[in-house]
Design a protein around this motif. Structure first.
Motif, PDB file in Angstrom:
ATOM      1  N   ALA A  68      95.091  74.758 -39.761  1.00  0.00           N
ATOM      2  CA  ALA A  68      95.500  76.085 -39.090  1.00  0.00           C
ATOM      3  C   ALA A  68      96.167  75.901 -37.794  1.00  0.00           C
ATOM      4  O   ALA A  68      96.445  76.991 -37.155  1.00  0.00           O
ATOM      5  CB  ALA A  68      94.175  77.022 -38.795  1.00  0.00           C
ATOM      6  N   ILE A  69      96.327  74.490 -37.383  1.00  0.00           N
ATOM      7  CA  ILE A  69      96.963  74.442 -35.917  1.00  0.00           C
ATOM      8  C   ILE A  69      98.312  74.221 -35.970  1.00  0.00           C
ATOM      9  O   ILE A  69      98.831  73.529 -36.671  1.00  0.00           O
ATOM     10  CB  ILE A  69      96.206  72.860 -35.102  1.00  0.00           C
ATOM     11  N   ALA A  70      99.032  74.868 -35.220  1.00  0.00           N
ATOM     12  CA  ALA A  70     100.442  74.632 -34.965  1.00  0.00           C
ATOM     13  C   ALA A  70     100.968  73.667 -34.039  1.00  0.00           C
ATOM     14  O   ALA A  70     101.464  72.750 -34.318  1.00  0.00           O
ATOM     15  CB  ALA A  70     101.287  76.099 -34.496  1.00  0.00           C
ATOM     16  N   PHE A  71     100.229  73.711 -32.833  1.00  0.00           N
ATOM     17  CA  PHE A  71     100.366  72.733 -31.617  1.00  0.00           C
ATOM     18  C   PHE A  71      99.544  72.732 -30.674  1.00  0.00           C
ATOM     19  O   PHE A  71      98.628  73.725 -30.353  1.00  0.00           O
ATOM     20  CB  PHE A  71     101.849  72.846 -31.201  1.00  0.00           C
ATOM     21  N   ILE A  72      99.341  71.697 -29.872  1.00  0.00           N
ATOM     22  CA  ILE A  72      98.350  71.616 -28.897  1.00  0.00           C
ATOM     23  C   ILE A  72      99.104  71.081 -27.629  1.00  0.00           C
ATOM     24  O   ILE A  72     100.187  70.236 -27.812  1.00  0.00           O
ATOM     25  CB  ILE A  72      97.440  70.488 -29.056  1.00  0.00           C
ATOM     26  N   LYS A  73      99.020  71.853 -26.546  1.00  0.00           N
ATOM     27  CA  LYS A  73      99.786  71.525 -25.322  1.00  0.00           C
ATOM     28  C   LYS A  73      98.756  71.434 -24.046  1.00  0.00           C
ATOM     29  O   LYS A  73      97.925  72.154 -23.930  1.00  0.00           O
ATOM     30  CB  LYS A  73     100.915  72.278 -24.962  1.00  0.00           C
TER      31      LYS A  73
ATOM     32  N   MET F   1      98.459  62.979 -18.203  1.00  0.00           N
ATOM     33  CA  MET F   1      98.068  62.651 -19.604  1.00  0.00           C
ATOM     34  C   MET F   1      99.100  61.599 -19.863  1.00  0.00           C
ATOM     35  O   MET F   1     100.267  61.671 -19.945  1.00  0.00           O
ATOM     36  CB  MET F   1      98.353  63.708 -20.418  1.00  0.00           C
ATOM     37  N   SER F   2      98.669  60.228 -20.125  1.00  0.00           N
ATOM     38  CA  SER F   2      99.407  59.073 -20.442  1.00  0.00           C
ATOM     39  C   SER F   2     100.094  59.336 -21.756  1.00  0.00           C
ATOM     40  O   SER F   2      99.373  59.509 -22.754  1.00  0.00           O
ATOM     41  CB  SER F   2      98.898  57.766 -20.356  1.00  0.00           C
ATOM     42  N   ALA F   3     101.408  59.121 -21.960  1.00  0.00           N
ATOM     43  CA  ALA F   3     102.211  59.106 -23.310  1.00  0.00           C
ATOM     44  C   ALA F   3     102.301  57.855 -24.068  1.00  0.00           C
ATOM     45  O   ALA F   3     102.605  56.919 -23.715  1.00  0.00           O
ATOM     46  CB  ALA F   3     103.702  59.572 -22.949  1.00  0.00           C
ATOM     47  N   PRO F   4     101.919  58.094 -25.347  1.00  0.00           N
ATOM     48  CA  PRO F   4     102.074  56.709 -26.149  1.00  0.00           C
ATOM     49  C   PRO F   4     103.637  56.666 -26.388  1.00  0.00           C
ATOM     50  O   PRO F   4     104.063  57.731 -26.544  1.00  0.00           O
ATOM     51  CB  PRO F   4     101.538  57.312 -27.485  1.00  0.00           C
ATOM     52  N   THR F   5     103.961  55.482 -26.440  1.00  0.00           N
ATOM     53  CA  THR F   5     105.422  55.169 -26.726  1.00  0.00           C
ATOM     54  C   THR F   5     105.474  55.551 -28.182  1.00  0.00           C
ATOM     55  O   THR F   5     105.047  55.532 -29.025  1.00  0.00           O
ATOM     56  CB  THR F   5     105.829  53.673 -26.360  1.00  0.00           C
ATOM     57  N   ALA F   6     107.021  55.583 -28.298  1.00  0.00           N
ATOM     58  CA  ALA F   6     107.580  55.847 -29.887  1.00  0.00           C
ATOM     59  C   ALA F   6     106.907  55.062 -30.849  1.00  0.00           C
ATOM     60  O   ALA F   6     107.141  53.811 -30.605  1.00  0.00           O
ATOM     61  CB  ALA F   6     109.123  55.789 -30.041  1.00  0.00           C
ATOM     62  N   THR F   7     106.330  55.345 -31.813  1.00  0.00           N
ATOM     63  CA  THR F   7     105.586  54.352 -32.517  1.00  0.00           C
ATOM     64  C   THR F   7     105.981  54.928 -34.096  1.00  0.00           C
ATOM     65  O   THR F   7     106.107  56.234 -34.255  1.00  0.00           O
ATOM     66  CB  THR F   7     104.002  54.613 -32.375  1.00  0.00           C
ATOM     67  N   LYS F   8     105.979  54.076 -35.062  1.00  0.00           N
ATOM     68  CA  LYS F   8     106.529  54.206 -36.234  1.00  0.00           C
ATOM     69  C   LYS F   8     105.353  53.815 -37.510  1.00  0.00           C
ATOM     70  O   LYS F   8     105.367  53.659 -38.567  1.00  0.00           O
ATOM     71  CB  LYS F   8     107.472  53.115 -36.447  1.00  0.00           C
ATOM     72  N   LEU F  41     110.664  75.809 -30.419  1.00  0.00           N
ATOM     73  CA  LEU F  41     110.580  74.952 -29.537  1.00  0.00           C
ATOM     74  C   LEU F  41     111.945  74.099 -29.106  1.00  0.00           C
ATOM     75  O   LEU F  41     112.240  73.670 -30.071  1.00  0.00           O
ATOM     76  CB  LEU F  41     109.269  74.243 -29.459  1.00  0.00           C
ATOM     77  N   ARG F  42     112.106  73.765 -28.168  1.00  0.00           N
ATOM     78  CA  ARG F  42     113.065  72.994 -27.596  1.00  0.00           C
ATOM     79  C   ARG F  42     112.610  71.650 -26.708  1.00  0.00           C
ATOM     80  O   ARG F  42     112.032  71.825 -25.686  1.00  0.00           O
ATOM     81  CB  ARG F  42     114.274  73.806 -26.838  1.00  0.00           C
ATOM     82  N   GLY F  43     113.335  70.649 -27.231  1.00  0.00           N
ATOM     83  CA  GLY F  43     112.983  69.593 -26.095  1.00  0.00           C
ATOM     84  C   GLY F  43     113.452  68.231 -26.927  1.00  0.00           C
ATOM     85  O   GLY F  43     114.257  68.178 -27.941  1.00  0.00           O
ATOM     86  N   SER F  58     110.552  70.096 -21.296  1.00  0.00           N
ATOM     87  CA  SER F  58     110.838  70.150 -19.766  1.00  0.00           C
ATOM     88  C   SER F  58     109.672  69.617 -19.087  1.00  0.00           C
ATOM     89  O   SER F  58     108.766  70.416 -18.317  1.00  0.00           O
ATOM     90  CB  SER F  58     111.361  71.541 -19.253  1.00  0.00           C
ATOM     91  N   GLY F  59     109.206  68.444 -19.471  1.00  0.00           N
ATOM     92  CA  GLY F  59     108.067  67.991 -18.751  1.00  0.00           C
ATOM     93  C   GLY F  59     106.629  68.134 -19.568  1.00  0.00           C
ATOM     94  O   GLY F  59     105.740  67.402 -19.294  1.00  0.00           O
ATOM     95  N   HIS F  60     106.391  69.219 -20.343  1.00  0.00           N
ATOM     96  CA  HIS F  60     105.275  69.440 -21.148  1.00  0.00           C
ATOM     97  C   HIS F  60     105.396  68.844 -22.272  1.00  0.00           C
ATOM     98  O   HIS F  60     106.540  68.882 -23.198  1.00  0.00           O
ATOM     99  CB  HIS F  60     105.251  70.928 -21.511  1.00  0.00           C
ATOM    100  N   LYS F  61     104.333  67.711 -22.645  1.00  0.00           N
ATOM    101  CA  LYS F  61     104.303  67.273 -24.009  1.00  0.00           C
ATOM    102  C   LYS F  61     103.353  68.069 -25.067  1.00  0.00           C
ATOM    103  O   LYS F  61     102.306  68.470 -24.960  1.00  0.00           O
ATOM    104  CB  LYS F  61     103.328  65.943 -23.754  1.00  0.00           C
TER     105      LYS F  61
END
Lengths: 73, 73, 73, 73, 73, 73
Positions: A68-73, F1-8, F41-43, F58-61
């Motif tokens: 049921a989750i769309a996103f978390i921010k 909030m530390s961001a994980p790098t692009a991961t596959k 959402l745009r980003g 714009s800065g929000h993950k």
């Protein structure tokens, strides 16, 4: 209602999404969770498992189904 | 309509979400269940299985498909 | 349209949810089924399989996909 | 657009729901399909596979994803 | 944004639904895709894989998740 | 909030949809993501895994569950 502590059972902890949620739990960050119902809940995540996320919203424990989750921010 | 008793068949009872629901059943707590339809149902949970949750709402047994649940509080 | 008889193929008949539906079929109880579309259908369940539930609504057979069901009461 | 003929590939033809759809195809019955979008489409089913149902609506072939179907009557 | 060419990786190409989409791609037919959001997109399909369909809408490439598709006509 | 790098991790990188997302990440393209809630959402996409896509708005993950995505353009 006694709360289970943060648990990582059955989760692939190498996934960026799981690592992100775990860092939110560890740092006790407040988050907003937008649901497919349109509801937007605000609080701290207590735990995540394969199926649900538990959100602590000013004292109320809300068990949210992940589907049921769309996103978390 | 005869009610099946609380059953744990086929559920991973080590998951926090399942343990939480089982403690709600055991303690006979009243809960609110918000559905993806927007409906909010109130009552006591009789049982949970892999697929559904049964909610006792003032005498009516309602069998809720888990895929339709947004959250329980 | 010839109707298949009540069938239990491929269903885990030990699940409370399946046992409940089978008892509704056997007792020919009238039920209300609320769907994710918001529709609420009323009738008797003829059969259930892994994928669908067939509801007999005053002579019309309606084949309902289980993924579209919110609850039955 | 050339139409694939009615096909039963990969389907469990012992399921009542699949047998029902196949009898609708065979008898060329006109049906109404209600979707989760709220759309209600009317026509004859050309084929079903694991994923989709093809509906012939006055000459237009519409490929409907099964996950979007609420019910058929 | 460089476009991947039409690819059939991991798809069961014997399914009528997949064969239909592949014939739409091959014939460069314009289609309408109705989504669960209610959006209706118009364009030519560039590729399909297990998860998504890419629609070319007057120059814009739109990657559509299949779980969000109601129907294609 | 530390961001994980692009991961596959755990992704089938031969799928056109995954390759497309990876090229969007690599080229730091700005995209619009339409959700089943109707939100747009745009980003820039930071990473994708089996379950989620992380969008930098714009800065929000924002961690978006893939099951809630309708399309990306």
């Amino acid at each position: 209602m006694s709360a289970p502590t943060a648990t990582k059972i059955g989760l692939n902890t190498s996934l960026p999404s799981i690592r992100r949620i775990h860092s939110i739990i560890r740092d006790k960050n407040e988050v907003e969770i937008k649901l497919l119902t349109g509801d937007q809940l605000r609080g701290k995540i207590s735990w995540i498992d394969d199926q649900c996320i538990c959100l602590d919203t000013s004292g109320h424990k809300v068990v949210i189904w992940q589907h049921a989750i769309a996103f978390i921010k």
